[in-house]
Motif scaffolding. Structure first.
Motif, mmCIF file in Angstrom:
data_model
loop_
_atom_site.group_PDB
_atom_site.id
_atom_site.type_symbol
_atom_site.label_atom_id
_atom_site.label_comp_id
_atom_site.label_asym_id
_atom_site.label_seq_id
_atom_site.Cartn_x
_atom_site.Cartn_y
_atom_site.Cartn_z
ATOM 1 N N TYR A 21 33.907 12.937 20.856
ATOM 2 C CA TYR A 21 33.313 13.631 19.708
ATOM 3 C C TYR A 21 32.702 12.624 18.723
ATOM 4 N N SER A 27 29.499 11.266 20.029
ATOM 5 C CA SER A 27 28.357 12.175 19.870
ATOM 6 C C SER A 27 27.709 12.003 18.496
ATOM 7 N N LEU A 85 27.515 20.585 21.437
ATOM 8 C CA LEU A 85 28.678 20.334 22.291
ATOM 9 C C LEU A 85 28.306 20.502 23.760
ATOM 10 N N VAL A 96 35.413 20.747 26.026
ATOM 11 C CA VAL A 96 34.835 20.138 24.826
ATOM 12 C C VAL A 96 34.848 21.146 23.667
ATOM 13 N N VAL A 106 37.216 20.813 20.089
ATOM 14 C CA VAL A 106 36.570 20.743 18.771
ATOM 15 C C VAL A 106 36.985 21.912 17.899
#
Length: 121
Positions: free
Chosen positions: A74, A77, A85, A115, A119
């Protein structure tokens, strides 16, 4: 099932070095800005995350992804400006560097549902 602790920060660093050598044998193939990101992740010790999150996982079902690796992906990213995502999950599968810096083995990365779940929690 509870996640298997991937080990210490030194174990993560060994995984990174081994895989960078394997997938990027020519260090000059990566931009200087990418090396800056690699250096930040090299020094970012998230090993406490696995212990901290252990009670959030069921003792039943398939083995989940290690929380520190999910957290790294994360954060990665953000550094690489991946705003979706879905795109993150795709990049983890397609781009060895994303998998390596997250702490996953290339070819064994989480899918989109994993994912999204991580999150949202």
């Amino acid at each position: 099932m509870l996640p298997v602790n991937c080990g210490s920060h030194a174990d993560y660093q060994n995984l990174v070095v081994t895989n960078l050598r394997k997938y990027y044998p020519n260090p000059n193939a990566l931009a200087r800005s990418t090396w800056d990101i690699i250096e930040r992740f090299w020094n970012l010790d998230l090993s406490f995350t696995d212990t901290f999150m252990a009670d959030k996982y069921s003792k039943f079902g398939p083995t989940p992804r290690t929380p520190s690796c999910m957290q790294r992906s994360y954060l990665l990213s953000i550094d690489f400006k991946v705003t979706s995502l879905t795109e993150l999950a795709a990049q983890l599968k397609m781009n060895p560097l994303y998998a390596i810096l997250s702490g996953f083995e290339v070819g064994n990365t989480p899918g989109i549902s994993c994912v999204h779940f991580f999150v949202q929690e």
